[in-house]
Design a protein around this motif. Structure first.
Motif, short mmCIF file in Angstrom:
data_model
loop_
_atom_site.label_atom_id
_atom_site.label_comp_id
_atom_site.label_asym_id
_atom_site.label_seq_id
_atom_site.Cartn_x
_atom_site.Cartn_y
_atom_site.Cartn_z
N THR A 264 7.44 -2.07 -0.61
CA THR A 264 9.25 -2.16 -1.19
C THR A 264 9.51 -1.20 -2.47
O THR A 264 8.43 -0.42 -3.02
CB THR A 264 9.22 -3.70 -1.76
N ALA A 265 10.73 -1.28 -2.52
CA ALA A 265 10.98 -0.23 -3.86
C ALA A 265 10.50 -1.18 -5.18
O ALA A 265 10.33 -0.15 -6.11
CB ALA A 265 12.57 -0.20 -3.74
N PHE A 266 10.26 -2.32 -5.29
CA PHE A 266 9.78 -2.85 -6.42
C PHE A 266 8.14 -2.70 -6.42
O PHE A 266 7.58 -2.82 -7.63
CB PHE A 266 10.17 -4.45 -6.10
N ASN A 267 7.49 -2.18 -5.42
CA ASN A 267 5.86 -2.13 -5.45
C ASN A 267 5.69 -0.85 -6.43
O ASN A 267 6.10 0.26 -6.11
CB ASN A 267 5.54 -2.01 -4.04
N PRO A 268 4.74 -0.80 -7.26
CA PRO A 268 4.16 0.44 -7.73
C PRO A 268 3.46 1.24 -6.67
O PRO A 268 3.34 2.30 -7.14
CB PRO A 268 3.40 -0.10 -9.11
N VAL A 269 2.92 0.72 -5.88
CA VAL A 269 2.27 1.38 -4.67
C VAL A 269 3.33 1.86 -3.80
O VAL A 269 3.87 1.22 -3.13
CB VAL A 269 1.31 0.54 -4.04
N LYS A 270 3.68 3.17 -3.84
CA LYS A 270 4.78 3.89 -2.82
C LYS A 270 4.17 4.43 -1.78
O LYS A 270 3.34 5.58 -1.92
CB LYS A 270 5.52 4.81 -3.82
N ALA A 271 4.28 3.97 -0.47
CA ALA A 271 3.53 4.49 0.55
C ALA A 271 4.35 3.92 1.78
O ALA A 271 5.16 3.00 1.85
CB ALA A 271 2.21 3.66 0.87
N VAL A 272 4.60 5.16 2.84
CA VAL A 272 5.09 4.93 3.92
C VAL A 272 4.07 5.21 5.08
O VAL A 272 3.58 6.44 5.03
CB VAL A 272 6.44 5.45 4.11
#
Length: 507
Positions: A264-272
């Motif tokens: 999510t946009a709220f998560n500090p882990v940015k992954a797709v």
């Protein structure tokens, strides 16, 4: 060492170890046989492609896919056999003399012989690699000096640095350019071939395709690590978009799907992570998440934010918590208002607008602050719910207004679940924005040439789009990864994940 270990084992333990080794050998041989068969099929398709009724552009895309797939299969077989696969070695061309050259010197750290005497330089080996900065080719001349001790007749030379493509012509920079252009800028290899020719050095698209295939195999462990990291998160988005996939031998395409999963946009882990599949069946989601009945590993548990596609429904029966998309519910009423000037649609939009106003206020807040703010949203949501129920009693079945209201009422629990948890988003727009560039790229791809090609593309796109999510420049990230990957132990692979990556600093 192995002999000493065997001496300490009794007969039963030896038999158990032998059976385990035999099982591993059979497993590896089965995979090798499968890949060998796939390789033979690819060769047959490559020679048969000329007779199929494709346009020149389609035929070019098919040929580059087959070349990439074949190179990937050969790389996988070689890794399993731990020995080179018998394959045609292309003649390495001499790089044009007019290209600028930059020398990279490799010398031994110590040129003093064990006898105490200084060694003398007696020559050097030179290997030239083709590098590329957008629009400009250069040549890296790797010079490895040879040093000898006249007394001991001992020769010392710096070792050849490992490379993603062993004994290959391209640098990591050129490989990164090809991959980013193909999978982020959506430039097929035949177009890249023309771009490189204008830059001063033509590279055959078949060569480019082989590089893509081999890089795909080398990058897969990093994509697997990114997937594992994603599945450690408690809240995920999911969405899917259609992609045409070619059916060689038929001259036609059928609808495949690119599935997208992201934090999510709220998560500090940015992954797709993208996952390519040959259909829209819900089993692909369950396979990816490792849900019961699809994997021997413990399945993912958490909150999954999706639209209302039926393919996700079975996940909720297996313990996944459904989080609905308020944007989809709002969209139904927006269509009523935009197309028909509906007063019901207009009033509904006011309620949705109030809910989104509160979300915008706390978009960058922490979970607790967001949850506190959502207490103000609950009365708005309750009023919307009550208003919808009242309106539904006045509207006949089958109308567009009735369908819009029913969509929300039937999914109300999932749509408002975000009000009880500060980690949850109000809608699924975050993942839809991740997949939108893929939809734009379809105009340039035309189709995915094969299931393997689709999965390879999904893997590379997972890395470059995750790099973008983390504010990285995708080319710089991928170039660094390709340089460091060959020498990085598997235990340190996580250092190269986009949300943890940092460029090496000199000194």
């Amino acid at each position: 060492m192995i002999a000493e270990d065997l001496d300490q084992l009794d007969t039963a333990q030896l038999r158990e170890r032998l059976l385990a080794m035999q099982a591993e050998i059979r497993f590896k041989q089965a995979i090798i046989d499968k890949l060998t068969h796939e390789n033979a099929v690819l060769k047959r398709l490559k020679f048969a492609a000329t007779s199929e009724a494709f346009s020149a552009e389609q035929k070019s895309l098919l040929e580059e896919t087959l070349d990439s797939d074949q190179a990937a299969v050969e790389a996988e077989i070689e890794a399993l056999q731990r020995k080179p696969v018998a394959k045609r070695q292309p003649r390495r061309e001499v790089l044009p003399a007019q290209l600028p050259r930059r020398e990279v010197r490799h010398e031994p750290e110590d040129t003093t012989c064990g006898c105490g005497r200084p060694m003398q330089r007696i020559g050097e080996d030179v290997a030239e690699k083709l590098d590329y900065q957008p629009g400009v080719f250069t040549v890296e001349r790797h010079v490895r000096g040879k040093w000898v001790c006249r007394c001991c007749e001992k020769i010392v030379q710096a070792p050849v640095a490992p490379h993603v493509i062993d004994k290959g012509l391209p640098t990591a920079g050129l490989l990164a350019q090809v991959l980013v252009a193909k999978y982020l800028d959506h430039l097929p290899l035949y177009r890249q071939e023309a771009v490189f020719e204008r830059a001063g050095h033509a590279i055959a698209r078949s060569t480019l395709a082989q590089w893509v295939g081999e890089c795909g195999v080398q990058l897969q462990p990093l994509v697997d690590a990114l997937t594992a990291e994603l599945l450690r998160q408690d809240v995920l988005h999911a969405d899917e978009t259609p992609v045409a996939m070619l059916k060689p031998g038929h001259g036609k395409t059928h609808r495949a799907y690119l599935w997208s999963y992201c934090t999510t946009a709220f998560n500090p882990v940015k992954a797709v992570v993208f996952d390519f599949a040959d259909s829209r069946g819900g089993q692909h989601v369950r396979d990816f998440l490792g849900l019961p009945g699809t994997s021997a590993k413990p399945g993912w548990k958490g909150h999954l934010v999706t639209d209302d596609f039926s393919g996700y429904k079975a996940c909720y029966e297996l313990g996944i918590v459904e989080v609905g998309c308020m944007a989809h519910a709002r969209r139904k009423f927006h269509e009523l208002w935009a197309h028909h000037g509906s007063a019901v649609g207009e009033q509904a939009l006011k309620y949705f607008g109030a809910l989104y106003d509160i979300e915008r206020e706390v978009a960058n807040a922490d979970y607790d602050t967001r949850l506190d703010a959502r207490q103000r949203a609950k009365p708005v949501a309750d009023a919307l719910h009550q208003w919808m129920r009242q309106q539904r009693q006045k509207i006949p079945d089958g109308s567009a207004t009735a369908r819009a209201i029913d969509y929300s009422l039937k999914r109300w629990v999932a749509l408002t679940r975000y009000l009880e948890d500060g980690r949850l988003p109000i809608d699924n727009n975050w993942v839809e924005n991740r997949i939108r560039p893929i939809a734009l790229g379809r105009q340039n791809w035309l189709f995915a040439g094969s299931l393997r090609a689709g999965k390879r593309g999904a893997a590379v796109m997972s890395l470059v789009h995750s790099a973008k999510l983390n504010g990285l420049e995708p080319y710089a990230y991928l170039r660094d990864v390709l340089e460091r990957l060959p020498t990085l132990p598997a235990s340190r692979l996580g250092e190269l994940l986009p949300h943890r990556w940092a460029p090496l600093t000199s000194g």
